[in-house]
Write an enzyme that holds these catalytic residues in place. Structure first.
Site, PDB file in Angstrom:
ATOM      1  N   CYS A 127      41.503  33.327  43.574  1.00  0.00           N
ATOM      2  CA  CYS A 127      41.596  34.625  44.557  1.00  0.00           C
ATOM      3  C   CYS A 127      40.460  35.730  44.061  1.00  0.00           C
ATOM      4  O   CYS A 127      40.779  36.248  42.832  1.00  0.00           O
ATOM      5  CB  CYS A 127      42.895  35.255  44.610  1.00  0.00           C
ATOM      6  SG  CYS A 127      42.931  36.816  45.413  1.00  0.00           S
ATOM      7  N   CYS A 130      41.305  39.326  43.956  1.00  0.00           N
ATOM      8  CA  CYS A 130      42.471  39.830  43.080  1.00  0.00           C
ATOM      9  C   CYS A 130      41.612  39.923  41.572  1.00  0.00           C
ATOM     10  O   CYS A 130      41.981  40.767  40.881  1.00  0.00           O
ATOM     11  CB  CYS A 130      43.374  38.835  42.969  1.00  0.00           C
ATOM     12  SG  CYS A 130      44.165  38.073  44.618  1.00  0.00           S
ATOM     13  N   ASP A 131      40.832  39.004  41.506  1.00  0.00           N
ATOM     14  CA  ASP A 131      40.396  38.745  40.021  1.00  0.00           C
ATOM     15  C   ASP A 131      38.868  39.089  39.841  1.00  0.00           C
ATOM     16  O   ASP A 131      38.443  39.045  38.735  1.00  0.00           O
ATOM     17  CB  ASP A 131      40.584  37.398  39.472  1.00  0.00           C
ATOM     18  CG  ASP A 131      42.213  37.016  39.566  1.00  0.00           C
ATOM     19  OD1 ASP A 131      42.902  37.910  39.385  1.00  0.00           O
ATOM     20  OD2 ASP A 131      42.281  35.826  39.637  1.00  0.00           O
TER      21      ASP A 131
END
Ligand code: NAP
Length: 296
Positions: A127, A130-131
């Site tokens: 992701c 997200c990261d």
């Protein structure tokens, strides 16, 4: 005792909940991970009618809040069995209901190579939104040739120092305009006809080995690898309720029914022509209205 139990809190499941709640039904949503499904990872959505542009996170959160406000109960429990008597078992407990909608979606496909699981959170991610921020001014690779991989690469190109986009064919599956956008970026390099064959490092990812179709092998030092090679279903626990195809997708009767009365399917977890946000919410509304008509 619930009126409707919905398994999965992605767009299909949450839309089912919306329709059932607006019909004054007592609704329980069971979700194994977190709400939003795959769409929560989309950095931008530009093809949902009536919304020019929105992030996947904002879309999923708005929908989640909408059903919470209407009174949905949401429990984060993994379903391990459904009985034909409409008893839903999770790892924690059992629930009884009049109707069930299975909207479990799909999971990120894994590379299935050594150290992949061990390096999750230590260089391997599924992701980018997200990261991505962990890789400011670092070197990353994105593996995949679909829209997810291309969007991930666009998103990361504003954060990381260098981005390799690794795809197993010489042509991308994703939209041409994303490919064109990436081609103009000086910090993006395409590695085509290439596969990630090894993840290397001690305790964290330090480099990847990429093997070309011509068998040329190359070690590339990277801080992160974003795996975006598609999704696959995980429906084995429902095999007593609904037929599964050879890939594991649920095969509904008439698009929505299972073999058991009062149990329905919706969203990406079923066989269908097009897996998109629009078709997921469409499925969710059809499954819920069918359940309302047939079970109450
Ligand atoms: P996808 O379209 O299925 O693409 C997966 C990519 O990974 C393909 O290029 C595939 O290669 C490659 N691949 C599959 N298995 C592999 C393996 N074992 N090793 C290496 N490469 C592998 O998946 P997606 O990009 O996640 O997109 C899923 C759906 O969501 C699509 O319909 C997509 O259009 C949609 N989506 C839309 C948006 C948007 O509209 N904003 C954003 C993201 C996703 P091949 O091409 O050779 O098969």
């Amino acid at each position: 005792m619930y009126d409707v139990i919905i398994i999965g809190a992605g767009p299909a499941g949450l839309t089912s909940a919306l329709y059932a709640l607006r019909a004054n039904k007592k609704v329980l949503i069971l979700e194994a991970k977190s709400y939003g499904g795959q769409i929560i990872n989309a950095s931008r959505i530009e093809n949902y009618p009536g919304i020019e542009e929105i992030t996947g996170f904002d879309f999923a959160t708005t929908l989640y809040n909408q059903v919470k406000k209407l009174g949905a109960e949401i429990r984060y429990e993994k379903v391990i069995h459904i009985g034909e008597d409409k008893r839903v078992m999770t790892k924690e407990r059992g629930y009884q209901t009049h109707a069930i909608i299975i909207a479990t979606g799909v999971e990120n496909r894994k590379l299935n190579i050594a150290h992949e699981e061990e390096f999750v959170g230590k260089g391997v991610s599924y992701c980018a939104t997200c990261d991505g921020n962990f890789y400011k001014n670092k070197v990353v690779a994105v593996n995949g040739g679909g829209n997810t991989a291309l969007e991930d690469a666009i998103y990361l190109s504003d954060i990381a120092k260098k981005i390799y986009v690794i795809h197993r064919r010489d042509e991308f599956r994703g939209d041409v305009r994303y490919v064109e956008e990436l081609s103009k970026k000086s910090n993006v390099e395409f590695l085509l006809n290439a596969t990630v064959t090894s993840l290397n490092g001690i305790n964290k990812l330090e480099s990847i080995t990429v093997t070309g179709k011509d068998n040329q092998v190359r070690d590339i030092p990277v801080d992160g690898l974003f795996v975006a090679i598609g999704q696959e279903p995980n429906n084995e626990v429902f095999a007593n309720i609904v037929d599964l195809d050879s890939y594991g997708y649920m095969v509904p009767i008439d698009g929505v029914h299972t073999k058991v009365e009062g149990i329905y399917v919706a969203g990406d977890a079923r066989t269908k022509e097009l897996r998109q946000l629009t078709t997921a919410v469409s499925d969710g509304s059809i499954a819920a209205t069918t359940a309302l008509k047939e079970c109450f």
